[in-house]
Design an enzyme around this catalytic site. Structure first.
Site, PDB file in Angstrom:
ATOM      1  N   ASP A  64      41.280  29.873  35.226  1.00  0.00           N
ATOM      2  CA  ASP A  64      40.600  31.166  35.312  1.00  0.00           C
ATOM      3  C   ASP A  64      41.373  32.172  34.460  1.00  0.00           C
ATOM      4  O   ASP A  64      42.609  32.142  34.410  1.00  0.00           O
ATOM      5  CB  ASP A  64      40.545  31.657  36.770  1.00  0.00           C
ATOM      6  CG  ASP A  64      39.739  32.947  36.890  1.00  0.00           C
ATOM      7  OD1 ASP A  64      38.497  32.862  36.844  1.00  0.00           O
ATOM      8  OD2 ASP A  64      40.359  34.021  36.990  1.00  0.00           O
TER       9      ASP A  64
ATOM     10  N   GLU B 226      41.707  36.375  33.384  1.00  0.00           N
ATOM     11  CA  GLU B 226      41.348  37.780  33.547  1.00  0.00           C
ATOM     12  C   GLU B 226      41.525  38.456  32.198  1.00  0.00           C
ATOM     13  O   GLU B 226      42.432  38.099  31.418  1.00  0.00           O
ATOM     14  CB  GLU B 226      42.238  38.456  34.597  1.00  0.00           C
ATOM     15  CG  GLU B 226      42.150  37.845  35.994  1.00  0.00           C
ATOM     16  CD  GLU B 226      40.746  37.908  36.574  1.00  0.00           C
ATOM     17  OE1 GLU B 226      39.997  38.844  36.232  1.00  0.00           O
ATOM     18  OE2 GLU B 226      40.382  37.011  37.359  1.00  0.00           O
TER      19      GLU B 226
ATOM     20  N   HIS C 249      39.629  38.072  42.043  1.00  0.00           N
ATOM     21  CA  HIS C 249      39.673  38.501  40.644  1.00  0.00           C
ATOM     22  C   HIS C 249      41.098  38.509  40.109  1.00  0.00           C
ATOM     23  O   HIS C 249      41.408  39.240  39.167  1.00  0.00           O
ATOM     24  CB  HIS C 249      39.029  39.884  40.460  1.00  0.00           C
ATOM     25  CG  HIS C 249      37.543  39.868  40.681  1.00  0.00           C
ATOM     26  ND1 HIS C 249      36.667  39.254  39.819  1.00  0.00           N
ATOM     27  CD2 HIS C 249      36.798  40.382  41.699  1.00  0.00           C
ATOM     28  CE1 HIS C 249      35.432  39.401  40.281  1.00  0.00           C
ATOM     29  NE2 HIS C 249      35.488  40.056  41.419  1.00  0.00           N
TER      30      HIS C 249
ATOM     31  N   ASP D 123      41.719  32.809  41.983  1.00  0.00           N
ATOM     32  CA  ASP D 123      40.367  32.350  41.656  1.00  0.00           C
ATOM     33  C   ASP D 123      40.357  30.891  41.232  1.00  0.00           C
ATOM     34  O   ASP D 123      39.418  30.148  41.540  1.00  0.00           O
ATOM     35  CB  ASP D 123      39.772  33.227  40.551  1.00  0.00           C
ATOM     36  CG  ASP D 123      39.362  34.604  41.072  1.00  0.00           C
ATOM     37  OD1 ASP D 123      39.669  34.898  42.236  1.00  0.00           O
ATOM     38  OD2 ASP D 123      38.748  35.367  40.297  1.00  0.00           O
TER      39      ASP D 123
END
Length: 580
Positions: free
Chosen positions: A30, A32, A171, A176
Site C-alpha cells: 500500500d 500513501e 490510510h 492498510d
C-alpha cells in the site's frame, strides 16, 4: 494443441503452467501519496507485507520525503504531517529495497493499478528496472468472488468490516497493507468454490468481466477433472450418449482439463460443450509429439462437433496430370503418384494449375483427345501460341511428351527451369514498368513455390521406410519417435541416466507396421506428416537413423523460398516488387 496466450499478461518468473496457490509468495503493498497526479516523487509512505501459504514472512515500512509539503486534507486523511516526512529518505534511496522485497513474488494491492503505476513510474524516472511482477487487485478479486448483495461496496474499509479483520484500515500504508492481507486470505477461501486452485487461474479470474466468469454449471462439473492424471496426453470430453464432443491435447492433462471449469475459458462454443459433457477420458502419451498425433487421429475417427479443424485429415485437393495420350492438369481429391499437393481448398489448387500452365507447355483445355488427334478446328489458344493444337492433329503424343516430362521434373524437384522462366517474366514486367501485372505474376509464382515446397518436403518424409528422431526433453533425457512412411509408428522417452540406444532399439522392434499406400504421401494424412516434419526439424531434434536417407530434391522449391520471402507488393517502383 497449445492454447493462445493473453498478450497483456505479465511474464511470470516461475512455472507458468500452473502454480498452486499454497506455493505462491504474495507481497501485499500500500502507498500513501501527496494526492497529486505526479506518479514519481508524490509517494509519502510505503508499507508491504510478504505472505506465503497463509503465513506472514516479512514486512517493510518506511516514510518517504516527496520534497514538497502536504496539503491539509492529506494530513487530515492520513495523519502524516510535513514534519514527519522532512527527515525521511527520498524515493531513490528507498526504491531498491522495495524492489528487492518484491523479487519473485506476486504484487497485491487494493486498486492495484494505482499502486503498481506509481512504482513503475518511479523506476522509469530513477533508472531502476521494473521487474514486471504478476499483479493481483483485491478489489477486482472481491468483485469477481462476492455477490453484489453480500458486498455492495468493495472499498477496503467495507471489505474489512464484512470479514471482521483484526486490522482496521487507517490510510496508513502498513496498517492498510495488513488489512489487505486479511481480505486477501478471506477471498482466497472463496475462490476454491469457483474451481480456482492455481495462480494462473486466480489472475485470469480477476481479468474476466462478469459475462466470462465461470457459470454454476461449469463449477459443478469441475469434478470431471478429479481423476485426470498430471501427464502429457490427449483428453476426450464425452456427452450424454457417450459421443465424443471435443478432443484436445496438453502437456499436463489434469491442469488443462481443470481449466475448462474456471474463468480462464472464454470461448462460448466450449462453454456449451462443457455444459453437455458427462465424462472426460484421457490417453497418456510419452511426449507432446505422440499426443499431437493421437489428437489428429482421434479427431478424424470421431469427428467431434466442437472441434473445428482436422476432422477430415485425408480431405485435400491435389493437382495431377490425367492418364491419356495428351495429359492435362486436373484438380482431384484422391492423390496418386505424380500429384502435387495437398491444397487446403479447390480454389488454391485451381490457382496452382493456372500458374503451372504458364510454366510448362501443357494444353489448358479439358476435352479428351485420342492419340491420333481429332478433326477439331484449332481454338484461339493456338492462335496466341498457348497450345500446339493436338486436338486438330497438329501435335503428336511424342511431340507433347516434353511438356509432361517438364511437369514431372518440376513437381518432383528434378528441374526448376520452369520457375526460373516465371521469375524472369516477373522481372521483365517490372523492368518495363508494368507493375500491376508483375504483382499478379509474382503472387502466382509465390503461391506455386510455397505449394511445391510443401508437397516436396512432405513427400520426401513419407518416402522413408523408417526414420528415428530424438529430441532433448529438457530434463537430461530424450524424447524418441519412430516414423514410418509419414506416420508415427512408436514413441517413447529415455529418461536422464538411461542409455538411449537400447530404448530406441526396443521401440523399433515394437513399432507399428506401416504399409505404404498410393500417392506422394504413401497414404499418410497430410496433417500428421506435417506435424512429424516440424518436430523433426525444430527444437534440437537429432536424426538417429533413416532408411533410406532423408533428403529433399536439390532443385526443388526449397531453394526458391528466399525469392518468395523477398517478394513485396508492387506499388509503382521495381524495388517494391522484389524484382532486384
Amino acid at each position: 494443441m497449445p492454447e493462445g496466450t493473453n498478450r497483456g499478461a505479465p511474464q511470470l518468473s516461475f512455472d507458468e503452467l500452473g502454480t498452486p496457490l499454497r506455493e505462491v509468495t504474495f507481497v501485499v503493498l500500500d502507498l500513501e501519496t501527496t494526492g497529486g497526479s505526479n506518479r514519481t516523487d508524490a509517494i509519502t509512505e510505503i508499507g508491504a507485507v510478504k505472505v506465503r501459504g497463509g503465513e506472514r514472512i516479512g514486512e517493510l515500512a518506511t516514510l518517504v520525503d516527496p520534497g514538497t509539503g502536504l496539503a491539509p486534507h492529506i494530513v487530515a486523511l492520513t495523519g502524516i504531517t510535513t514534519a514527519m516526512i522532512s527527515g525521511a529518505p527520498r524515493l531513490p534511496a528507498v526504491l531498491p529495497d522495495v524492489l528487492e522485497f518484491l523479487r519473485g513474488a506476486v504484487l497485491v494491492a487494493h486498486n492495484a493499478p494505482f499502486d503498481s503505476g506509481f512504482l513503475r513510474a518511479a523506476c522509469e524516472r530513477h533508472g531502476q528496472v521494473w521487474p514486471r511482477p504478476p499483479v493481483l487487485c483485491t478489489a477486482r478479486l472481491a468483485r469477481a468472488v462476492l455477490p453484489h448483495d453480500e458486498a455492495p461496496s468493495v472499498r477496503l474499509g467495507a471489505l474489512a468490516r464484512l470479514f471482521g479483520t483484526e486490522t482496521t484500515p487507517t490510510h496508513r500504508a502498513l496498517a492498510d497493507a495488513r488489512a489487505t492481507v486479511e481480505v486477501l486470505h478471506r477471498l482466497l477461501e472463496r475462490v476454491g468454490n469457483l474451481g480456482v486452485q492455481s495462480l494462473e487461474e486466480l489472475l485470469a479470474l480477476t481479468r474476466e468481466s462478469a459475462p466470462h466468469r465461470p457459470t454454476s454449471g461449469q463449477r459443478r462439473k469441475r469434478e470431471l477433472a478429479r481423476d485426470v492424471p498430471s501427464a502429457p496426453g490427449v483428453y476426450l470430453f464425452r456427452g450424454p450418449r457417450d459421443e465424443v464432443l471435443y478432443v484436445g491435447t496438453s502437456g499436463d492433462l489434469h491442469r488443462r482439463v481443470r481449466s475448462y471449469f474456471t474463468a480462464g475459458e472464454r470461448r462460448r462454443r466450449i462453454r456449451d460443450m462443457v455444459a453437455l459433457a458427462e465424462r472426460v477420458d484421457t490417453v497418456v502419451c510419452a511426449h507432446a509429439l505422440e499426443a499431437g498425433v493421437r489428437e489428429l487421429r482421434l479427431i478424424a475417427a470421431h469427428q467431434p462437433r466442437y472441434n473445428r479443424r482436422s476432422r477430415r485429415p485425408h480431405r485435400g485437393w491435389w493437382v495431377v496430370p490425367t492418364s491419356e495420350a495428351f495429359p492435362r492438369l486436373s484438380v482431384v481429391t484422391t492423390a496418386r503418384d505424380g500429384a502435387m499437393g495437398p491444397f487446403r481448398s479447390r480454389q488454391a489448387a485451381a490457382s496452382a494449375v493456372d500458374t503451372l500452365l504458364d510454366a510448362v507447355p501443357l494444353r489448358p483445355c479439358t476435352q479428351r483427345i485420342p492419340a491420333r488427334g481429332a478433326a477439331a478446328t484449332p481454338c484461339a489458344l493456338h492462335e496466341i501460341g498457348r497450345c500446339a493444337a493436338p486436338c486438330a492433329g497438329l501435335q503428336t503424343p511424342q511431340e507433347y511428351e516434353p511438356g509432361v516430362r517438364a511437369l514431372r521434373e518440376l513437381t518432383g524437384g528434378a528441374d526448376d527451369t520452369a520457375l526460373r522462366r516465371l521469375a524472369d517474366r516477373v522481372h521483365d514486367l517490372g523492368e518495363r514498368g508494368r507493375f500491376e501485372k508483375a504483382a499478379t505474376h509474382r503472387d502466382q509464382l509465390t503461391g506455386l513455390i510455397l505449394g511445391l515446397h510443401r508437397s516436396q518436403r512432405l513427400a520426401a518424409l513419407a518416402a522413408i521406410t523408417e526414420l528415428v528422431g530424438a529430441r532433448p526433453d529438457g530434463a537430461g533425457g530424450w524424447e524418441v519417435a519412430v516414423v514410418r512412411h509419414g506416420r508415427l509408428a512408436a514413441a517413447g522417452v529415455a529418461r536422464r541416466g538411461v542409455p538411449p540406444m537400447p530404448v530406441i532399439d526396443a521401440l523399433c522392434l515394437g513399432a507399428q507396421t506401416v504399409l505404404p499406400g498410393d500417392g506422394p504421401l504413401r497414404g499418410a494424412p497430410a496433417d500428421e506428416v506435417h506435424l512429424l516434419h516440424r518436430w523433426l526439424t525444430t527444437g534440437g531434434t537429432r536424426l538417429v537413423r533413416a532408411d533410406p536417407a532423408w533428403g529433399e530434391p536439390a532443385r526443388g522449391a526449397a531453394s526458391w523460398l528466399p525469392w518468395a520471402e523477398r517478394a513485396r507488393p508492387v506499388r509503382g517502383h521495381p524495388e517494391e516488387a522484389g524484382l532486384d
